[in-house]
Design a protein around this motif. Structure first.
Motif: not given
Length: 428
Positions: A6-14, A71-72, A296-299
């Motif tokens: 669930i979500g739509s941001g960069g965190r969720e893409h990662a 996610g959010p 989240t993305q670098p992690l």
């Protein structure tokens, strides 16, 4: 295994990218997703809003979803996890009661006071006259926070008394953040260096992720208004082994025990925003009830473990037997935003160079993107992309991420070129 994310941001893409990499996963469906996610193998999107709990529950049941990952923060605070648990649908995230750690700044501060968790001194107000009277005896620098959810933008670090008073008027009188600003928390200003400390929690055990540091300010040198985050890197050298131990002993473990004692065991991702002083003593700036964005993305670029295994351990309350394996590499994520962000969000501008950026070896995670009628990827406002790269050091990862970011263009673009500067200074 079919996973609903669930979500739509960069965190969720990662998250979608990392979940799809698991051999256990046959499909990841992201609701509602964004323009970049469907380009990933095994990933598709569906147009269901993150707070449409009825539709999300029906999808999970009808599609025999094996696991849902939230996610959010908005659906968590609204009670999505409670509904899914009641329907016996496996879900990663905290209940509505536990998500109050993020959903109400006042709740979080009162909780920390109850369990002697180190944080800034504070007072909460719903009347602007009372808040302004408090400011008369508590001069700047001082921090003004909207009590509720404000998409990462409801915090003003006031450097002058005038700025503090204006923030109070904006939130309480002018309703800048709507219901989220119906109460404000006024906090002591904490000096030091910030870090993000995130754990996966199963109600009893907290398993810490690698350390990271976010850059909240819009402009280079950590200047300008607060945003949801303009970039992040991992690891964060300010979190030494000694600091790490203090965070677990003084903050994370007491938080997990306290929430369980209060009848709201915390499950999912617990994010602790820290301020670490010159003596290496950490204090809590804020809690979040989910993974950070853009941390989240670098992690996830550094995580070598199978994320599905970790989630299964969390669902079974077996994190005490789990281990996270991290690459020795560093990773840096650079957020590319609409030019006016966070004050405004230009939309509909064609984005060029994403493929060229990916070709450098970096990974471009989408956030605020969509497609026009011609099939072009276009801006959809706010934070648009997060360009993320791994390297043998933060300095190298930063250089690789910037090389990739330089390939990307649209008419109204803004990004910081100093992400990770504190760690780079340490590298030197």
């Amino acid at each position: 295994m079919h996973i609903l994310l669930i979500g739509s941001g960069g965190r969720e893409h990662a998250l979608a990218w990392k979940l799809a990499a698991s051999n256990q996963v046959s499909q990841v469906t992201v609701a509602p997703g964004n323009a970049g996610m469907a380009t990933e193998a095994k990933v598709s999107t569906i147009a269901i809003d993150v707070t449409d709990i009825d539709a999300l529950e029906a999808f999970a049941q009808n599609q025999q979803v094996a696991m849902t990952v939230v996610g959010p923060e908005a659906p968590l605070v609204k009670g999505l996890v409670d509904r899914f648990v009641a329907s016996k649908l496996p879900v990663i995230g905290p209940t509505k009661a536990a998500a109050q750690l993020e959903g109400s700044k006042d709740f979080a501060k009162q909780f920390m006071a109850e369990y002697d968790i180190p944080t800034a001194q504070f007072a909460t107000f719903s009347d602007s006259a009372d808040a302004l009277a408090y400011l008369d005896t508590h001069p700047a620098p001082i921090v003004i926070k909207a009590d509720g959810l404000a998409a990462g933008k409801g915090v003003v670090v006031a450097q002058t008394d005038e700025e503090a008073r204006r923030a109070v008027h904006d939130m309480l009188d002018d309703k800048t953040f709507g219901a989220a600003g119906a109460r404000v928390v006024i906090e002591e200003f904490l000096a030091g260096e910030e870090a993000s400390f995130i754990c996966l929690v199963d109600g009893k055990t907290a398993l810490p992720l690698a350390t990271s540091q976010d850059h909240k300010a819009r402009n280079e040198g950590d200047l300008g208004p607060n945003t949801g985050g303009m970039g992040a890197y991992s690891p964060a050298p300010v979190v030494t082994p000694s600091v790490h131990d203090k965070v677990m002993q003084r903050i994370v473990n007491p938080t997990v025990r306290g929430m369980a004692k209060n009848g709201a065991p915390f499950t999912g991702f617990l994010y602790v925003g820290l301020m670490i002083d010159n003596a290496g003593d950490p204090r809590v700036i804020e809690y979040n009830a989910r993974l950070g964005d853009p941390e989240t993305q670098p992690l996830l670029m550094r995580l070598d473990s199978d994320l599905v295994d970790l989630f299964n351990a969390a669902l079974a309350a077996e994190l005490h037997d789990a281990e996270m394996i991290w690459s020795d590499d560093s990773a840096v994520g650079i957020v590319m935003a609409a030019g006016e962000y966070p004050a405004g969000s230009s939309r509909g501008e064609v984005i060029e160079g994403i493929d060229a950026a990916d070709a450098t070896g970096a990974k471009v995670f989408h956030a605020g993107t969509s497609h026009d009628e011609a099939g072009n990827t276009i801006t959809a406002g706010g934070r648009i992309l997060c360009v993320t790269a791994r390297g043998s050091s933060v300095s190298q990862a930063k250089s690789l991420a910037e090389t990739a970011a330089n390939e990307i263009h649209w008419p109204n673009i803004h990004w910081r070129r100093d992400i990770g500067y504190r760690a780079v200074a340490r590298d030197r």
